[in-house]
Every structure is written in C-alpha cells, then in structure tokens.
Design a protein around this motif. Structure first.
Motif, short mmCIF file in Angstrom:
data_model
loop_
_atom_site.label_atom_id
_atom_site.label_comp_id
_atom_site.label_asym_id
_atom_site.label_seq_id
_atom_site.Cartn_x
_atom_site.Cartn_y
_atom_site.Cartn_z
N ILE A 1 0.78 -1.07 -0.17
CA ILE A 1 -0.05 0.01 0.06
C ILE A 1 1.00 1.16 -0.07
CG2 ILE A 1 -1.91 1.27 1.28
CD1 ILE A 1 -2.57 -1.42 2.37
N ASP A 2 0.61 2.23 -1.01
CA ASP A 2 1.73 3.12 -1.24
C ASP A 2 1.16 4.32 -0.64
OD1 ASP A 2 3.49 1.33 -2.95
OD2 ASP A 2 1.75 1.57 -4.27
N LEU A 3 0.00 4.61 -0.67
CA LEU A 3 -0.62 5.75 -0.18
C LEU A 3 -1.84 5.57 0.87
CD1 LEU A 3 -1.28 9.00 -0.50
CD2 LEU A 3 -2.64 8.55 -2.25
N VAL A 4 -1.53 6.27 2.08
CA VAL A 4 -2.57 6.07 2.91
C VAL A 4 -3.22 7.56 3.37
CG1 VAL A 4 -2.99 5.77 5.51
CG2 VAL A 4 -1.71 4.42 4.17
N VAL A 5 -4.57 7.53 3.24
CA VAL A 5 -5.31 9.06 3.33
C VAL A 5 -6.38 8.63 4.42
CG1 VAL A 5 -6.76 10.50 2.25
CG2 VAL A 5 -5.26 9.08 0.89
N VAL A 6 -6.01 9.02 5.76
CA VAL A 6 -6.88 8.72 6.71
C VAL A 6 -6.93 10.05 7.73
CG1 VAL A 6 -6.81 7.48 9.06
CG2 VAL A 6 -6.17 6.31 6.60
N ASN A 7 -8.10 10.24 8.32
CA ASN A 7 -8.22 11.01 9.45
C ASN A 7 -9.15 10.44 10.44
OD1 ASN A 7 -10.80 12.04 8.46
ND2 ASN A 7 -9.45 13.39 7.06
N LEU A 8 -9.27 10.91 11.43
CA LEU A 8 -9.91 9.87 12.64
C LEU A 8 -11.19 10.44 13.11
CD1 LEU A 8 -6.30 10.18 14.72
CD2 LEU A 8 -7.04 8.66 12.72
N TYR A 9 -11.59 9.32 13.77
CA TYR A 9 -12.99 9.42 14.25
C TYR A 9 -13.12 10.90 14.97
CZ TYR A 9 -14.11 4.34 14.19
OH TYR A 9 -14.16 3.19 13.59
N ALA B 1 3.35 6.63 8.38
CA ALA B 1 4.29 7.60 8.69
C ALA B 1 5.84 6.87 9.01
CB ALA B 1 3.76 8.57 9.90
N LYS B 2 5.74 5.67 9.92
CA LYS B 2 6.80 5.16 10.02
C LYS B 2 7.60 4.57 8.92
CE LYS B 2 9.16 1.41 12.64
NZ LYS B 2 8.93 0.36 13.58
N ASN B 3 7.02 4.32 8.02
CA ASN B 3 7.50 3.82 6.53
C ASN B 3 7.61 4.74 5.61
OD1 ASN B 3 8.91 1.37 5.36
ND2 ASN B 3 7.05 0.71 4.54
N HIS B 4 7.66 6.15 6.04
CA HIS B 4 7.35 7.18 4.99
C HIS B 4 8.66 7.06 3.88
CE1 HIS B 4 10.28 8.97 7.80
NE2 HIS B 4 10.56 9.64 6.72
N GLN B 5 9.69 6.16 4.07
CA GLN B 5 10.63 6.10 3.06
C GLN B 5 9.88 5.71 1.78
OE1 GLN B 5 13.82 6.90 3.22
NE2 GLN B 5 14.42 5.87 1.15
N ALA C 1 5.81 13.69 9.45
CA ALA C 1 5.58 14.77 10.73
C ALA C 1 4.22 15.22 11.01
CB ALA C 1 6.55 15.97 10.45
N LYS C 2 3.64 15.76 10.00
CA LYS C 2 2.18 16.05 10.34
C LYS C 2 1.32 15.08 10.98
CE LYS C 2 0.07 19.20 7.62
NZ LYS C 2 -0.86 19.92 6.64
N ALA C 3 1.43 13.80 10.35
CA ALA C 3 0.63 12.80 10.86
C ALA C 3 1.15 12.17 12.28
CB ALA C 3 0.83 11.31 9.91
N PHE C 4 2.29 12.45 12.68
CA PHE C 4 2.60 11.97 14.24
C PHE C 4 2.02 13.07 14.94
CE2 PHE C 4 6.26 8.99 12.37
CZ PHE C 4 5.56 8.03 12.79
N GLY C 5 2.17 14.29 14.46
CA GLY C 5 1.64 15.37 15.06
C GLY C 5 -0.14 15.18 15.30
#
Length: 514
Positions: free
Chosen positions: A96-104, A136-140, A174-178
């Motif tokens: 999976i190359d792209l994750v588009v997620v925002n939270l409950y 985000a961890k695997n953003h490479q 960085a934005k994702a971890f924030g």
C-alpha cells in the motif's frame, strides 16, 4: 516510489471524492472502509472494500476492520529488503503506497452537550491511528495524508512524477505523527477531567496553529499563535476578528490581559491595557460611562493601548473611542452603527468575544515555560466578598469605601507584582506595577493619582512587609486600604493606619502575578 495502491478511510470527507477521482484517473487502485467506501462508490469512484483485501469481515460494529497483517504488512514492509518482500509474497500481501486517513471525531463528540462516556469511548479511533503511524513510520516508501489541505499538493506531484518526493513524504509523516499525538492528548485530557486529575504524571497538552505571526515580542523573534482544541467561549483564542490588520504577538498578549480583567465585573466595565498591565479601569451605569472613566484614569497611557468592554459597543461609545489611537477594541459585540463608525479606522482591530454574562476569568491551567521544563498552575479565579474580609483597624470602611475597595481588589489581581492600585468613584486613579519593592509601587500609583488620591482607596496584591506603604498612603490622603495581611509586622501597619484614621481590611488571599 511510484504510487499504485491507496487506502482511504476518512471521518472528515472534505474534498475526498474529488481527490479519489483524480487518483483513479491516474490508474491508482483504491481500497476503502465502511462509510468512506459507500461515499466513493456512490460517487462512481472505482473502489475495493477492505474485506476483499483481508478476506475477513468488518466485525464488532466496525471496531475491527483494518487491524490485519494484509493491511499493516502492506504498509510497513521495507520494499528493498529481501526478507520483507519474500514475506509479502509468501503471505499474499500487496504493498500500500498511499494512506489517506483522518480520525473519528473525538473532539467534536466530547464537545456535544450531554455527551455520555460511552459515546466518547466509541469515538476513540484505534485502526485509524494504527494505519497512520504505520504509514508515517515507513514514509521512505509510503505517503500518508491526514489533512485535506494536502490533497492538492499530493495530486500535483503524482500528476507530474507518478510519486511524491521524499521531502514531501517526510513532511507529511511529521504532520501525521502530530495528528495522532494531538488526538491521544485530547483523549488523555478527557479522562483526566473525568477523574478530576488536574496534574497528571505526564501532562499532554496540544494546540492547533491559528496563525503565523510576523514576529514575537521583538522583530528578531519568530512566533505563531496556537489555539486549544476546546478553547472556551469568551477567551482570546475564541474571539472573532471583525476588522483591522493582523494581530501581533504583543497584541494578543495584551488583549488577553484586558479580557481576563474585564470579565471580573458584572457591571458595565471597560479596561485599558498597556504592556500587560491595566492603565485605566472604569465601571458605570452604561458602557459609554465606563469607557469615559477608563479613559480619564490615564489619558496618556491609553494612547496606543488595548481596550476591552464587557457590554456591546454602541454608537455613543464608538464615537468616544474613535477620538484617539487604539490598537484593539474587544467587546461581546458591536452594534451595526458602532462597527461602521470604527471600521473607518483602517488599522484598528475589532474583536468580538461573545457572551457578556461571563464574569470571571476563564478557568483552566496556566503554563509557563522555563529552561528545560514548564511551570503549571490553575488559573487565579480567587475573588472575595465583603463578608470574607476582616476589618483590622479601629475604623471600619464606609459603604462607599467598601464598594471602591472591592473594585480596586479586582483590578490589583491583574497587575504585575509588586502591585498597588489607587481608586475612587469606580475608576482607577493610579497603578503601580512590577517594582522590586512594594513601597516603590505605592509611590508610583499615588504620584499618578496626585490630588485625586485624597479620599481614595488603595489595594495591594500582597501584604505590607513594613508600615512604609501605609505612611505613603496617609500622606496622599488615602482613607481605606485592602490587602491580604499575613506579615509578621502586620501590627505596625495596623497601628499606622489607626494613627491616621485609615480603615484597613485583610482578605487573607494573595494575588501575585509575575
């Protein structure tokens, strides 16, 4: 890394259909869950359900759907590590190359009137943060998007290169971890509030960037303004700017000081602030009368200052205010006539803060950073009534003196220590702030009051260590004093007050403000 496969699962569906359609036009396969899947499918976007990938149904009312090796293996695999790629092949896992997620919407849920703990818990997202953190961890190798504001830039890069740059992926990570950190902080704070824990072992605070500022206290310092996610009504962070140029760092600081003080009063009140200290405070039958008193308190210092009112600004008051240069006017609201009149001043900032029934500073924690750490305390909400005060002199205050003493006591709480306030006729006459000794502040306040100090009252934010402040007050003609008491030499001050027929009361409450 070219993007061939995307996973989309969003609570905030702003712009998601358009974004997904553009991904599909680029030949990118889209996987999705629950409500997002339905929205995309109804919009005609080719989409694969998550269960078709995991070969496992969404269960437990959607609590379990993406917590699966075929999802997280596809996110976490190091694409050029043979042991990882072979594990993917052996287990039928596709990248999976792209994750588009925002939270409950946890924040929105707990802000609803009458929300239950059960409702709040059901809006704690588990799968979403897990996917965001994995990506985000695997953003490479994986691009993660949590903010709809980033859709446009991601699409632009995909259309140009078929992939995103490493720099972009790192910024998005960085934005994702924030995003997940702020989410967890909100949850932790909710449970702390629920349990009545004010100072937890680990204090997790989170703020959302409201605006970049031109600079900080001085031009060589960078700065920004952040807002608490649950900023209360009647605070500077929740105020709405109606007119004028952008607020500066110092503007916001001073405006906050003015707003916190004006909220102390139930009567129509106006506060003028300069450099975090009140330079003029007045209360009156109308907001126009209150403004006139605040102006007359110190017509020099109010120039270029910040003015806060606790009643709507009407045309009459606006006409008074228009006559001098002010940086900011804060009020619960402005009448249309007042807004029209004040808006003719191009640079004057007009801030609407809402509910005029708020008559005490906002509750909450005050955080002051120090080198390597932070000092945290509850907001100073302390107030006293006449009944709570102790008259310690032979003469008790008259009814009018009590009125003025309690007025001055509210003001002195908001003056930088050492603090002295001289007042009469429901307005300040002199303010002594921030001096290294108390008598120094008293001299400043009394000199500013001048002859008007005769028959006035004096308030001190802390006790008198010696009788010298009472001596200065007596020379100026002060007739009543309010102070906390508690000095080992209190009796000397009491004796000095009795000597001059001054009434003095102790509050038993100190109001240091550093």
């Amino acid at each position: 890394m070219s993007i061939r496969r995307a996973l989309i699962s969003v609570s905030d569906k702003t712009g998601i259909v358009s974004f997904a359609k553009q991904l599909a036009e680029l030949g990118i396969e889209i996987i999705s869950t629950g409500g997002t899947h339905r929205v995309l499918e109804e919009a005609g976007v080719p989409v694969t359900g998550i269960s078709e990938v995991t070969h496992f149904p969404e269960i437990m009312d959607g609590r379990v759907k993406t917590l699966h090796p075929k999802i997280h293996g596809g996110l976490l695999a190091i694409r050029d590590l043979p042991s990882h790629t072979s594990a993917m092949e052996e287990n039928g896992i596709e990248a999976i190359d792209l994750v588009v997620v925002n939270l409950y919407p946890f924040q929105q849920t707990i802000q609803k009137p009458g929300v239950t703990v059960e409702e709040a818990i059901e809006n704690i997202d588990i799968g979403g943060p897990s996917m965001v953190r994995s990506a985000a961890k695997n953003h490479q190798y994986v691009t993660v998007v949590v903010d709809p504001a980033d859709y446009e830039e991601v699409i632009a890069q995909l259309q140009k290169d078929g992939s995103t740059s490493l720099e972009t992926r790192r910024q998005l990570a960085a934005k994702a971890f924030g995003h997940t950190a702020a989410y967890d902080a909100l949850i932790a704070n909710y449970f702390n509030e629920l349990l009545g824990i004010t100072f937890p072992e680990q204090l997790t605070v989170t703020y959302n960037k409201q605006q970049a500022l031109r600079y900080g206290e001085n031009p060589h310092q960078q700065a920004a303004f952040y807002r608490e996610p649950r900023a209360a009504a009647g605070t500077i962070a929740s105020a709405k700017q109606l007119h004028g140029k952008e607020l500066s760092y110092n503007n916001i600081n001073d405006a906050n000081a003015a707003l916190e003080l004006v909220r102390e009063f139930s009567e129509p009140a106006v506060v003028a602030v300069k450099h975090m200290n009140p330079c003029g405070v007045g209360i009156g039958e109308t907001i126009s009368a209150a403004y006139q008193k605040a102006y007359e308190a110190d017509p020099v210092s109010i120039f270029g200052g910040i003015v806060a009112a606790n009643r709507p600004i009407d045309k009459e008051t606006a006409e008074q205010m228009k006559g001098i240069f002010l940086e900011i006017i804060l009020a619960p609201s402005f009448t249309p006539e007042a807004l029209e009149l004040l808006s003719t001043k191009k640079n004057l900032r007009l801030l609407e803060w809402g509910d005029s029934s708020l008559t005490e500073p906002a509750a909450g924690l005050k955080v002051q950073t120090v080198g390597g750490g932070a000092l945290v305390q509850e907001a100073d909400l302390g107030q006293v009534t006449q009944k709570q005060c102790e008259t310690v002199t032979e003469r008790a205050p008259s009814e009018e003196e009590w009125k003025q003493l309690l007025f001055a006591w509210k003001v002195v709480k908001h003056v930088k220590s050492n603090a002295i306030v001289v007042a009469k006729d429901s307005r300040t006459l002199g303010v002594g702030a921030g001096q290294m000794n108390r008598v120094g502040s008293a001299v400043i306040a009394l000199n500013q009051a001048g002859d008007e100090a005769k028959g006035a009252v004096l308030a001190s934010d802390a006790f008198f260590p010696m009788k010298d402040t009472v001596e200065q007050a007596a020379k100026a003609g002060i007739t009543a004093i309010i102070q906390p008491g508690g000095s080992i030499r209190d009796q000397e001050s009491i004796d000095e007050a009795n000597k001059h027929g001054i009434a003095m009361v102790f509050t038993g409450m100190r109001h240091f403000k550093h």
